[in-house]
Design a protein around this motif. Structure first.
Motif, PDB file in Angstrom:
ATOM      1  N   ILE A 143      10.729  53.684  22.391  1.00 46.66           N
ATOM      2  CA  ILE A 143      10.611  53.137  23.628  1.00 46.66           C
ATOM      3  C   ILE A 143      11.167  53.796  24.867  1.00 46.66           C
ATOM      4  O   ILE A 143      11.426  54.574  24.680  1.00 46.66           O
ATOM      5  CB  ILE A 143      10.679  51.567  23.610  1.00 46.66           C
ATOM      6  N   GLY A 144       9.655  53.603  25.432  1.00 42.34           N
ATOM      7  CA  GLY A 144      10.096  54.571  26.741  1.00 42.34           C
ATOM      8  C   GLY A 144       9.120  56.544  26.584  1.00 42.34           C
ATOM      9  O   GLY A 144       9.393  57.368  28.343  1.00 42.34           O
ATOM     10  N   ALA A 145       9.286  56.866  25.249  1.00 37.99           N
ATOM     11  CA  ALA A 145       8.583  57.647  25.580  1.00 37.99           C
ATOM     12  C   ALA A 145       6.933  57.941  26.068  1.00 37.99           C
ATOM     13  O   ALA A 145       6.480  57.329  26.369  1.00 37.99           O
ATOM     14  CB  ALA A 145       8.229  58.277  23.670  1.00 37.99           C
ATOM     15  N   LYS A 146       6.711  59.530  26.919  1.00 39.82           N
ATOM     16  CA  LYS A 146       5.659  59.378  27.062  1.00 39.82           C
ATOM     17  C   LYS A 146       4.611  59.546  26.352  1.00 39.82           C
ATOM     18  O   LYS A 146       4.727  60.467  24.929  1.00 39.82           O
ATOM     19  CB  LYS A 146       5.824  60.523  28.429  1.00 39.82           C
ATOM     20  N   VAL A 147       3.585  59.612  26.964  1.00 35.58           N
ATOM     21  CA  VAL A 147       2.238  59.770  25.963  1.00 35.58           C
ATOM     22  C   VAL A 147       0.837  60.309  27.196  1.00 35.58           C
ATOM     23  O   VAL A 147       1.041  60.320  28.128  1.00 35.58           O
ATOM     24  CB  VAL A 147       1.693  58.124  25.283  1.00 35.58           C
ATOM     25  N   THR A 148      -0.199  60.575  27.048  1.00 33.08           N
ATOM     26  CA  THR A 148      -1.140  61.777  27.307  1.00 33.08           C
ATOM     27  C   THR A 148      -2.901  60.755  27.050  1.00 33.08           C
ATOM     28  O   THR A 148      -2.574  60.595  25.925  1.00 33.08           O
ATOM     29  CB  THR A 148      -1.604  62.685  27.494  1.00 33.08           C
ATOM     30  N   PHE A 149      -3.050  60.321  27.568  1.00 36.21           N
ATOM     31  CA  PHE A 149      -4.643  59.665  27.704  1.00 36.21           C
ATOM     32  C   PHE A 149      -5.727  60.246  28.142  1.00 36.21           C
ATOM     33  O   PHE A 149      -5.632  60.266  29.421  1.00 36.21           O
ATOM     34  CB  PHE A 149      -4.480  57.966  27.603  1.00 36.21           C
ATOM     35  N   THR A 150      -6.165  59.844  27.958  1.00 34.27           N
ATOM     36  CA  THR A 150      -7.843  60.237  28.532  1.00 34.27           C
ATOM     37  C   THR A 150      -8.693  58.736  28.526  1.00 34.27           C
ATOM     38  O   THR A 150      -8.321  58.350  27.582  1.00 34.27           O
ATOM     39  CB  THR A 150      -8.738  61.299  27.698  1.00 34.27           C
ATOM     40  N   CYS A 151     -10.130  58.725  29.152  1.00 30.27           N
ATOM     41  CA  CYS A 151     -10.486  58.037  28.916  1.00 30.27           C
ATOM     42  C   CYS A 151     -11.943  58.278  29.820  1.00 30.27           C
ATOM     43  O   CYS A 151     -12.474  60.147  30.441  1.00 30.27           O
ATOM     44  CB  CYS A 151     -10.406  56.254  29.563  1.00 30.27           C
ATOM     45  N   ASP A 152     -13.151  57.559  29.272  1.00 28.43           N
ATOM     46  CA  ASP A 152     -14.836  58.208  30.484  1.00 28.43           C
ATOM     47  C   ASP A 152     -14.392  58.094  32.427  1.00 28.43           C
ATOM     48  O   ASP A 152     -14.068  56.749  32.437  1.00 28.43           O
ATOM     49  CB  ASP A 152     -15.921  57.018  29.604  1.00 28.43           C
ATOM     50  N   GLY A 153     -14.791  59.093  32.350  1.00 28.44           N
ATOM     51  CA  GLY A 153     -14.410  59.431  34.422  1.00 28.44           C
ATOM     52  C   GLY A 153     -13.019  58.415  34.269  1.00 28.44           C
ATOM     53  O   GLY A 153     -13.403  58.612  35.953  1.00 28.44           O
ATOM     54  N   CYS A 154     -12.227  59.265  34.094  1.00 34.06           N
ATOM     55  CA  CYS A 154     -10.478  59.337  34.284  1.00 34.06           C
ATOM     56  C   CYS A 154     -10.752  60.288  35.062  1.00 34.06           C
ATOM     57  O   CYS A 154      -9.229  60.564  35.062  1.00 34.06           O
ATOM     58  CB  CYS A 154     -10.427  59.100  33.180  1.00 34.06           C
ATOM     59  N   GLY A 155     -10.882  61.355  34.537  1.00 36.23           N
ATOM     60  CA  GLY A 155     -10.617  62.770  35.074  1.00 36.23           C
ATOM     61  C   GLY A 155      -9.958  63.340  34.220  1.00 36.23           C
ATOM     62  O   GLY A 155      -9.941  63.540  33.324  1.00 36.23           O
ATOM     63  N   ALA A 156      -8.541  64.130  35.108  1.00 33.74           N
ATOM     64  CA  ALA A 156      -7.815  65.168  34.154  1.00 33.74           C
ATOM     65  C   ALA A 156      -7.109  63.812  33.337  1.00 33.74           C
ATOM     66  O   ALA A 156      -6.769  62.466  33.385  1.00 33.74           O
ATOM     67  CB  ALA A 156      -6.628  65.212  34.523  1.00 33.74           C
ATOM     68  N   PRO A 157      -6.224  64.350  32.375  1.00 29.37           N
ATOM     69  CA  PRO A 157      -5.931  63.099  31.478  1.00 29.37           C
ATOM     70  C   PRO A 157      -4.099  62.775  31.729  1.00 29.37           C
ATOM     71  O   PRO A 157      -3.536  62.663  32.898  1.00 29.37           O
ATOM     72  CB  PRO A 157      -5.025  64.398  30.354  1.00 29.37           C
ATOM     73  N   ARG A 158      -4.376  62.261  31.810  1.00 26.63           N
ATOM     74  CA  ARG A 158      -3.178  60.473  32.673  1.00 26.63           C
ATOM     75  C   ARG A 158      -1.770  60.545  31.629  1.00 26.63           C
ATOM     76  O   ARG A 158      -1.460  60.681  30.419  1.00 26.63           O
ATOM     77  CB  ARG A 158      -3.622  59.277  32.980  1.00 26.63           C
ATOM     78  N   GLN A 159      -0.663  59.910  32.344  1.00 24.08           N
ATOM     79  CA  GLN A 159       0.468  59.480  31.205  1.00 24.08           C
ATOM     80  C   GLN A 159       0.427  58.132  31.464  1.00 24.08           C
ATOM     81  O   GLN A 159       0.331  57.226  32.140  1.00 24.08           O
ATOM     82  CB  GLN A 159       1.937  60.696  32.158  1.00 24.08           C
ATOM     83  N   ALA A 160       0.693  57.681  30.371  1.00 24.48           N
ATOM     84  CA  ALA A 160       1.852  56.583  30.207  1.00 24.48           C
ATOM     85  C   ALA A 160       3.092  56.445  29.268  1.00 24.48           C
ATOM     86  O   ALA A 160       3.743  57.613  28.437  1.00 24.48           O
ATOM     87  CB  ALA A 160       0.847  55.416  29.927  1.00 24.48           C
TER      88      ALA A 160
END
Length: 324
Positions: free
Chosen positions: A256-273
């Motif tokens: 819990i609390g760890a960062k992950v990176t994700f991508t999606c169509d039309g999202c541009g650069a990878p994002r974090q959550a």
């Protein structure tokens, strides 16, 4: 294959070789974990029933925090508010009358001192009258002097009686402590009822708890809305999250609390959550994320909250997540 003609055997061999080459050179599937965006819907309702007077929003509209979403008919609510305001005013007036009628201790002390003075004055007047009366009987005092002494005595007696009546009235008022306390309780109760009624007046015009998009409307103006029934639902911008599925051999590495990176169509650069939930139970990959490489695997559901900054992602958008 000895019974097959040589050309047929050659075609079969070529087909097998081609199939093996395609399988070896097919595009590799991504190594991330599959998931989607989800939003937590907020349903907005009024705690009382009434006719829907106005709905300020429609589906798809963006609303800011604090914006009024709809209002119920305020006629009966306003009438109750006016009635309770009148009750508060009446209770306060009664409390004021009782407080003003009560004679305080210093005033009672003054009245008792006046009683003593009146008693002394009566004693003197009575003595004067007795002396003048004795003189008049012996002929040494005129009838006018006797009448004056008698009037002075009667006046002193009346003054004493008046003073004692004032004291009695003051003592009676001083004994109204219970009535005054009850009047104060009536005022407090009426004020509490008025505060509750004013809160109900605010409740018939709910406001958006936070910024978001109107997902659905359930009633139109003029319709009767039962108490507690949602009139609109909101997808708040700040309550979007990722739901993705992690294979059983990788789940132990997440916290819990760890960062992950994700991508999606039309999202541009990878994002974090940031991971906010890890399911304690394994399940087979749900149909919503079926893929050739994941359809038969045991996976764990993981949720990750999205940062509030940036354009909110639409619910249902497929994503691919990798650990940071």
């Amino acid at each position: 294959m000895s019974g097959l003609p040589k050309p047929a055997i050659g075609l079969i061999v070529l087909a097998l070789i081609g199939g093996a080459g395609w399988y070896a050179t097919r595009p590799a599937e991504p190594a991330g974990w599959l998931g989607y965006v989800e939003a937590e819907t907020e349903y907005v309702a009024a705690p009382i029933s009434g006719r829907l007077a106005q709905r300020m929003v429609d589906r798809g509209k963006t609303v800011e925090a604090g914006a009024v979403l709809f209002t119920l008919d305020p006629e009966s609510t306003d009438a109750d508010t006016a009635r309770l305001e009148a009750q508060v005013a009446g209770a306060q007036a009664q409390q004021t009358d009782l407080a003003q009628a009560r004679q305080r201790a210093p005033e009672l002390a003054v009245s008792r001192a006046a009683e003593a003075a009146a008693q002394a004055q009566l004693t003197k007047a009575q003595a004067d009258f007795s002396r003048v009366d004795a003189l008049a009987r012996r002929g040494f005092a005129s009838r006018a002097q006797l009448d004056a002494a008698r009037a002075a005595r009667d006046g002193a007696a009346a003054q004493l009686a008046q003073t004692r009546a004032q004291i009695a009235s003051g003592e009676l008022s001083a004994g109204r402590q219970g009535q005054i306390a009850a009047a104060g309780a009536d005022v407090a109760g009426a004020q509490a009822a008025l505060r509750a009624q004013r809160q109900r007046r605010r409740d018939i015009a709910p406001q958006a708890p936070e910024r978001g998009v109107i997902e659905q409307t359930f009633f139109n103006p003029g319709e009767w809305v039962p108490a507690g029934s949602p009139v609109v639902s909101i997808l708040p911008d700040g309550r979007r999250k990722l739901r993705f599925y992690v294979p059983q051999d990788r789940i132990a590495g997440l916290v819990i609390g760890a960062k992950v990176t994700f991508t999606c169509d039309g999202c541009g650069a990878p994002r974090q959550a940031a991971i906010s939930f890890i399911s304690p139970r394994a399940e087979y990959t749900p149909p919503v994320v079926y893929s050739e490489r994941a359809r038969a695997k045991l996976v764990f559901l993981v949720e990750a909250v999205l940062p509030p900054a940036g354009q909110p992602l639409p619910p249902g958008l497929p994503v691919e997540v990798v650990p940071q």
